[in-house]
Design a protein around this motif. Structure first.
Motif, PDB file in Angstrom:
ATOM      1  N   UNK A 180       0.804  -1.224   0.000  1.00 49.94           N
ATOM      2  CA  UNK A 180       0.000   0.000   0.000  1.00 49.94           C
ATOM      3  C   UNK A 180       0.839   1.277   0.000  1.00 49.94           C
ATOM      4  N   UNK A 181       2.155   1.157   0.077  1.00 49.23           N
ATOM      5  CA  UNK A 181       3.022   2.344   0.024  1.00 49.23           C
ATOM      6  C   UNK A 181       2.951   2.965  -1.367  1.00 49.23           C
ATOM      7  N   UNK A 182       3.093   4.276  -1.444  1.00 50.30           N
ATOM      8  CA  UNK A 182       2.923   4.985  -2.711  1.00 50.30           C
ATOM      9  C   UNK A 182       3.872   4.469  -3.790  1.00 50.30           C
ATOM     10  N   UNK A 183       5.134   4.243  -3.427  1.00 52.42           N
ATOM     11  CA  UNK A 183       6.094   3.751  -4.404  1.00 52.42           C
ATOM     12  C   UNK A 183       5.720   2.373  -4.925  1.00 52.42           C
ATOM     13  N   UNK A 184       5.220   1.522  -4.036  1.00 50.14           N
ATOM     14  CA  UNK A 184       4.800   0.181  -4.445  1.00 50.14           C
ATOM     15  C   UNK A 184       3.591   0.244  -5.374  1.00 50.14           C
ATOM     16  N   UNK A 185       2.631   1.104  -5.044  1.00 51.30           N
ATOM     17  CA  UNK A 185       1.442   1.235  -5.889  1.00 51.30           C
ATOM     18  C   UNK A 185       1.816   1.726  -7.281  1.00 51.30           C
ATOM     19  N   UNK A 186       2.701   2.704  -7.350  1.00 51.91           N
ATOM     20  CA  UNK A 186       3.098   3.222  -8.651  1.00 51.91           C
ATOM     21  C   UNK A 186       3.835   2.146  -9.454  1.00 51.91           C
ATOM     22  N   UNK A 187       4.657   1.363  -8.798  1.00 51.62           N
ATOM     23  CA  UNK A 187       5.358   0.275  -9.479  1.00 51.62           C
ATOM     24  C   UNK A 187       4.364  -0.685 -10.114  1.00 51.62           C
ATOM     25  N   UNK A 188       3.324  -1.051  -9.370  1.00 56.49           N
ATOM     26  CA  UNK A 188       2.385  -2.038  -9.896  1.00 56.49           C
ATOM     27  C   UNK A 188       1.364  -1.434 -10.853  1.00 56.49           C
ATOM     28  N   UNK A 189       1.138  -0.143 -10.784  1.00 55.02           N
ATOM     29  CA  UNK A 189       0.348   0.498 -11.843  1.00 55.02           C
ATOM     30  C   UNK A 189       1.092   0.367 -13.173  1.00 55.02           C
ATOM     31  N   UNK A 190       2.388   0.631 -13.129  1.00 58.59           N
ATOM     32  CA  UNK A 190       3.212   0.487 -14.335  1.00 58.59           C
ATOM     33  C   UNK A 190       3.247  -0.963 -14.787  1.00 58.59           C
ATOM     34  N   UNK A 191       3.412  -1.871 -13.843  1.00 55.05           N
ATOM     35  CA  UNK A 191       3.429  -3.298 -14.164  1.00 55.05           C
ATOM     36  C   UNK A 191       2.147  -3.718 -14.876  1.00 55.05           C
ATOM     37  N   UNK A 192       0.991  -3.301 -14.352  1.00 51.87           N
ATOM     38  CA  UNK A 192      -0.275  -3.708 -14.953  1.00 51.87           C
ATOM     39  C   UNK A 192      -0.422  -3.152 -16.367  1.00 51.87           C
ATOM     40  N   UNK A 193       0.011  -1.912 -16.573  1.00 53.86           N
ATOM     41  CA  UNK A 193      -0.067  -1.324 -17.919  1.00 53.86           C
ATOM     42  C   UNK A 193       0.827  -2.095 -18.902  1.00 53.86           C
ATOM     43  N   UNK A 194       2.040  -2.428 -18.466  1.00 53.17           N
ATOM     44  CA  UNK A 194       2.966  -3.110 -19.355  1.00 53.17           C
ATOM     45  C   UNK A 194       2.538  -4.558 -19.602  1.00 53.17           C
ATOM     46  N   UNK A 195       2.006  -5.199 -18.574  1.00 53.79           N
ATOM     47  CA  UNK A 195       1.522  -6.569 -18.707  1.00 53.79           C
ATOM     48  C   UNK A 195       0.390  -6.620 -19.730  1.00 53.79           C
ATOM     49  N   UNK A 196      -0.528  -5.660 -19.620  1.00 52.01           N
ATOM     50  CA  UNK A 196      -1.659  -5.624 -20.538  1.00 52.01           C
ATOM     51  C   UNK A 196      -1.223  -5.260 -21.953  1.00 52.01           C
ATOM     52  N   UNK A 197      -0.152  -4.499 -22.079  1.00 52.75           N
ATOM     53  CA  UNK A 197       0.260  -4.020 -23.399  1.00 52.75           C
ATOM     54  C   UNK A 197       0.674  -5.149 -24.338  1.00 52.75           C
ATOM     55  N   UNK A 198       1.042  -6.305 -23.790  1.00 52.32           N
ATOM     56  CA  UNK A 198       1.447  -7.422 -24.653  1.00 52.32           C
ATOM     57  C   UNK A 198       0.300  -8.404 -24.890  1.00 52.32           C
ATOM     58  N   UNK A 199      -0.877  -8.124 -24.340  1.00 56.52           N
ATOM     59  CA  UNK A 199      -2.046  -8.975 -24.554  1.00 56.52           C
ATOM     60  C   UNK A 199      -2.736  -8.592 -25.856  1.00 56.52           C
ATOM     61  N   UNK A 200      -3.477  -9.536 -26.426  1.00 62.60           N
ATOM     62  CA  UNK A 200      -4.297  -9.241 -27.595  1.00 62.60           C
ATOM     63  C   UNK A 200      -5.646  -8.715 -27.124  1.00 62.60           C
ATOM     64  N   UNK A 201      -6.461  -8.185 -28.037  1.00 61.55           N
ATOM     65  CA  UNK A 201      -7.732  -7.591 -27.642  1.00 61.55           C
ATOM     66  C   UNK A 201      -8.730  -8.662 -27.214  1.00 61.55           C
ATOM     67  N   UNK A 202      -9.888  -8.222 -26.726  1.00 59.05           N
ATOM     68  CA  UNK A 202     -10.845  -9.168 -26.152  1.00 59.05           C
ATOM     69  C   UNK A 202     -11.373 -10.171 -27.177  1.00 59.05           C
ATOM     70  N   UNK A 203     -11.585  -9.725 -28.410  1.00 59.62           N
ATOM     71  CA  UNK A 203     -12.076 -10.639 -29.446  1.00 59.62           C
ATOM     72  C   UNK A 203     -11.037 -11.727 -29.731  1.00 59.62           C
ATOM     73  N   UNK A 204      -9.783 -11.325 -29.937  1.00 60.78           N
ATOM     74  CA  UNK A 204      -8.719 -12.293 -30.187  1.00 60.78           C
ATOM     75  C   UNK A 204      -8.482 -13.178 -28.968  1.00 60.78           C
ATOM     76  N   UNK A 205      -8.673 -12.617 -27.779  1.00 62.99           N
ATOM     77  CA  UNK A 205      -8.490 -13.397 -26.552  1.00 62.99           C
ATOM     78  C   UNK A 205      -9.522 -14.520 -26.469  1.00 62.99           C
TER      79      UNK A 205
END
Length: 283
Positions: free
Chosen positions: A247-272
């Motif tokens: 819940x620390x601010x630095x940790x939250x920002x790290x995982x916000x970035x992680x979630x964006x980057x993780x999603x960026x390599x996924x295909x769209x919902x139709x292809x999924x």
């Protein structure tokens, strides 16, 4: 009023946020107590969630600590409402506290995101799939403990079905789709359930195909629970030793970035959905 003997994740989070505000203001617990008409031990006990605090007093604390973010203060004040018994309390004597904290965190989330690489998301698991997962615990769980965990996991899913369901977004690596927990029949039923759930307006399922190659956070499962304001977001990580909450601010920002980057390599919902169907056909 005697101090609490047990505390919830929400109570501890409120105490943590009040301590963070005090420290940002450059005040010791003793100095804060003098300003607020309380002794140092009372301040420390409130921050440790051993004592409750009213909404009005939260606002007084925030004012004395120089916090001018009204949305944040309102969200903190809302966390003080008297806590009634909730469904997860019935598991207090049978399950680890981390599982109760997870249910409470999800219950109060405004939106939930998850990233999964080897398991399918708990909020989308069928009974048989969940049971097969819990049977792999080390040390082995006795049958009643397996069933308690399965029941708790299925009850957590109510937030996807209630009148105003929580917005839910799951990014799943293809490897997790192909892990046959419980065998081919259980996996086939599980993937069909995920397909059905992906058609719901408030649920988004995205798949990272094997062809995507390298991706961030390989092997890590993450649940990101959005709070009423960004400062009150929570990250939950699974480990062999139980749940870890960040819940620390630095940790939250790290995982916000992680979630964006993780999603960026996924295909769209139709292809999924097409990938999920192909995996089902291969079983």
């Amino acid at each position: 009023m005697p101090p609490r003997t047990t505390t919830t994740a929400r109570q501890r989070r409120l105490g943590y946020e009040l301590r963070k505000l005090r420290q940002r203001a450059g005040l010791s617990a003793t100095e804060a107590g003098k300003q607020l008409g309380l002794d140092q031990s009372r301040i420390s006990n409130i921050e440790a969630a051993r004592f409750g605090i009213s909404a009005d007093r939260v606002r007084t604390f925030a004012y004395n600590y120089g916090c001018a973010d009204s949305g944040y203060v309102d969200a903190l004040a809302a966390m003080t409402t008297s806590r009634r018994k909730d469904w997860w309390d019935e598991y207090a004597s049978t399950l680890p506290s981390g599982l109760l904290d997870l249910a409470e965190t999800e219950h109060h989330a405004s939106a939930i995101e998850t990233a999964q690489t080897t398991h399918l998301p708990g909020l989308l698991q069928t009974v048989d799939y969940a049971r097969s997962v819990f049977r792999q615990s080390i040390p082995n769980l006795p049958p009643p403990q397996v069933e308690f965990r399965v029941s708790h996991r299925i009850k957590r899913q109510d937030l996807l079905y209630r009148n105003v369901p929580v917005a839910y977004r799951a990014v799943i690596h293809e490897a997790a789709l192909r892990m046959q927990f419980g065998g081919a029949d259980v996996t086939r039923e599980q993937l069909a359930h995920i397909l059905d759930m992906s058609e719901r307006e408030h649920i988004t399922i995205l798949v990272i195909p094997f062809t995507a190659g390298a991706f961030p956070g390989a092997g890590q499962s993450v649940l990101y629970a959005h709070g009423p304001v960004p400062q009150l977001d929570t990250v939950q990580l699974d480990s062999e030793h139980g749940s870890l909450f960040l819940e620390a601010e630095g940790q939250l920002e790290k995982y916000r970035t992680f979630m964006r980057e993780f999603e960026s390599v996924a295909v769209d919902d139709h292809a999924s959905r097409s990938i999920i169907r192909r995996v089902i056909e291969s079983l």
